[in-house]
Design a protein around this motif. Sequence first.
Motif, PDB file in Angstrom:
ATOM      1  N   VAL A   6       0.849  -1.184   0.000  1.00 47.83           N
ATOM      2  CA  VAL A   6       0.000   0.000   0.000  1.00 47.83           C
ATOM      3  C   VAL A   6       0.888   1.238   0.000  1.00 47.83           C
ATOM      4  O   VAL A   6       1.733   1.399   0.882  1.00 47.83           O
ATOM      5  N   ASP A   7       0.709   2.088  -0.985  1.00 49.84           N
ATOM      6  CA  ASP A   7       1.381   3.391  -1.006  1.00 49.84           C
ATOM      7  C   ASP A   7       0.521   4.328  -0.158  1.00 49.84           C
ATOM      8  O   ASP A   7      -0.547   4.767  -0.594  1.00 49.84           O
ATOM      9  N   CYS A   8       0.955   4.598   1.054  1.00 47.38           N
ATOM     10  CA  CYS A   8       0.156   5.392   1.993  1.00 47.38           C
ATOM     11  C   CYS A   8      -0.111   6.800   1.487  1.00 47.38           C
ATOM     12  O   CYS A   8      -1.109   7.421   1.869  1.00 47.38           O
ATOM     13  N   MET A  21      -6.248  11.811   9.147  1.00 44.43           N
ATOM     14  CA  MET A  21      -6.403  10.380   9.414  1.00 44.43           C
ATOM     15  C   MET A  21      -6.525   9.631   8.105  1.00 44.43           C
ATOM     16  O   MET A  21      -7.292  10.022   7.229  1.00 44.43           O
ATOM     17  N   GLN A  22      -5.771   8.544   7.987  1.00 44.30           N
ATOM     18  CA  GLN A  22      -5.874   7.646   6.838  1.00 44.30           C
ATOM     19  C   GLN A  22      -6.203   6.248   7.346  1.00 44.30           C
ATOM     20  O   GLN A  22      -5.545   5.756   8.265  1.00 44.30           O
ATOM     21  N   ALA A  27      -7.428  -0.178   2.611  1.00 46.91           N
ATOM     22  CA  ALA A  27      -6.584  -0.124   1.417  1.00 46.91           C
ATOM     23  C   ALA A  27      -5.751  -1.396   1.266  1.00 46.91           C
ATOM     24  O   ALA A  27      -5.431  -1.810   0.152  1.00 46.91           O
ATOM     25  N   ALA A  28      -5.444  -2.037   2.401  1.00 41.54           N
ATOM     26  CA  ALA A  28      -4.654  -3.268   2.379  1.00 41.54           C
ATOM     27  C   ALA A  28      -5.526  -4.516   2.259  1.00 41.54           C
ATOM     28  O   ALA A  28      -5.009  -5.628   2.152  1.00 41.54           O
ATOM     29  N   GLY A  29      -6.857  -4.327   2.295  1.00 42.30           N
ATOM     30  CA  GLY A  29      -7.759  -5.465   2.204  1.00 42.30           C
ATOM     31  C   GLY A  29      -7.836  -6.279   3.486  1.00 42.30           C
ATOM     32  O   GLY A  29      -8.208  -7.452   3.459  1.00 42.30           O
TER      33      GLY A  29
END
Length: 140
Positions: A6-8, A21-22, A27-29
């Motif tokens: 994952v490209d943060c 906040m992310q 995103a990583a499933g």
Amino acid sequence: MGYRVVDCDEVETVEDRPCEMQRLSGAAGLENVAINRFRAAPGEQIPLAYHYHETQEEAFYVLSGTMAVETPAETYEVDEGSLFAVEPNSPQRAYNPANATEAVEVLAIGAPAVTGDTRMYDSEEENKSERGNEPGGETE
């Protein structure tokens, strides 16, 4: 087998939060663990008010800066490179103090990844309740 990188920098920032906040777990499933990245400027909270989780354990790893965590017993200072762990039913409020000289960046991990187990903690109400149980204490 399943693997993901994952490209943060590509993960969107969540709206309506007191700091950046992310949500990285989506995103990583990942479904069984919640992973969030926070960046809080001086004076900002990470991410909620004083609260606790009924079932979720949390761990906050400080990537940079110093995070403060208020609890009923004391306020902790968590420096860069340190981990702050929170058991279920343990009230806490994480934030970057207003007098900080830099932002704090934190990776927060919670498991299990549940929704609906967050409860707001009112320290004033708790203090009233405790005083009501003491001899000579107030009751409402």
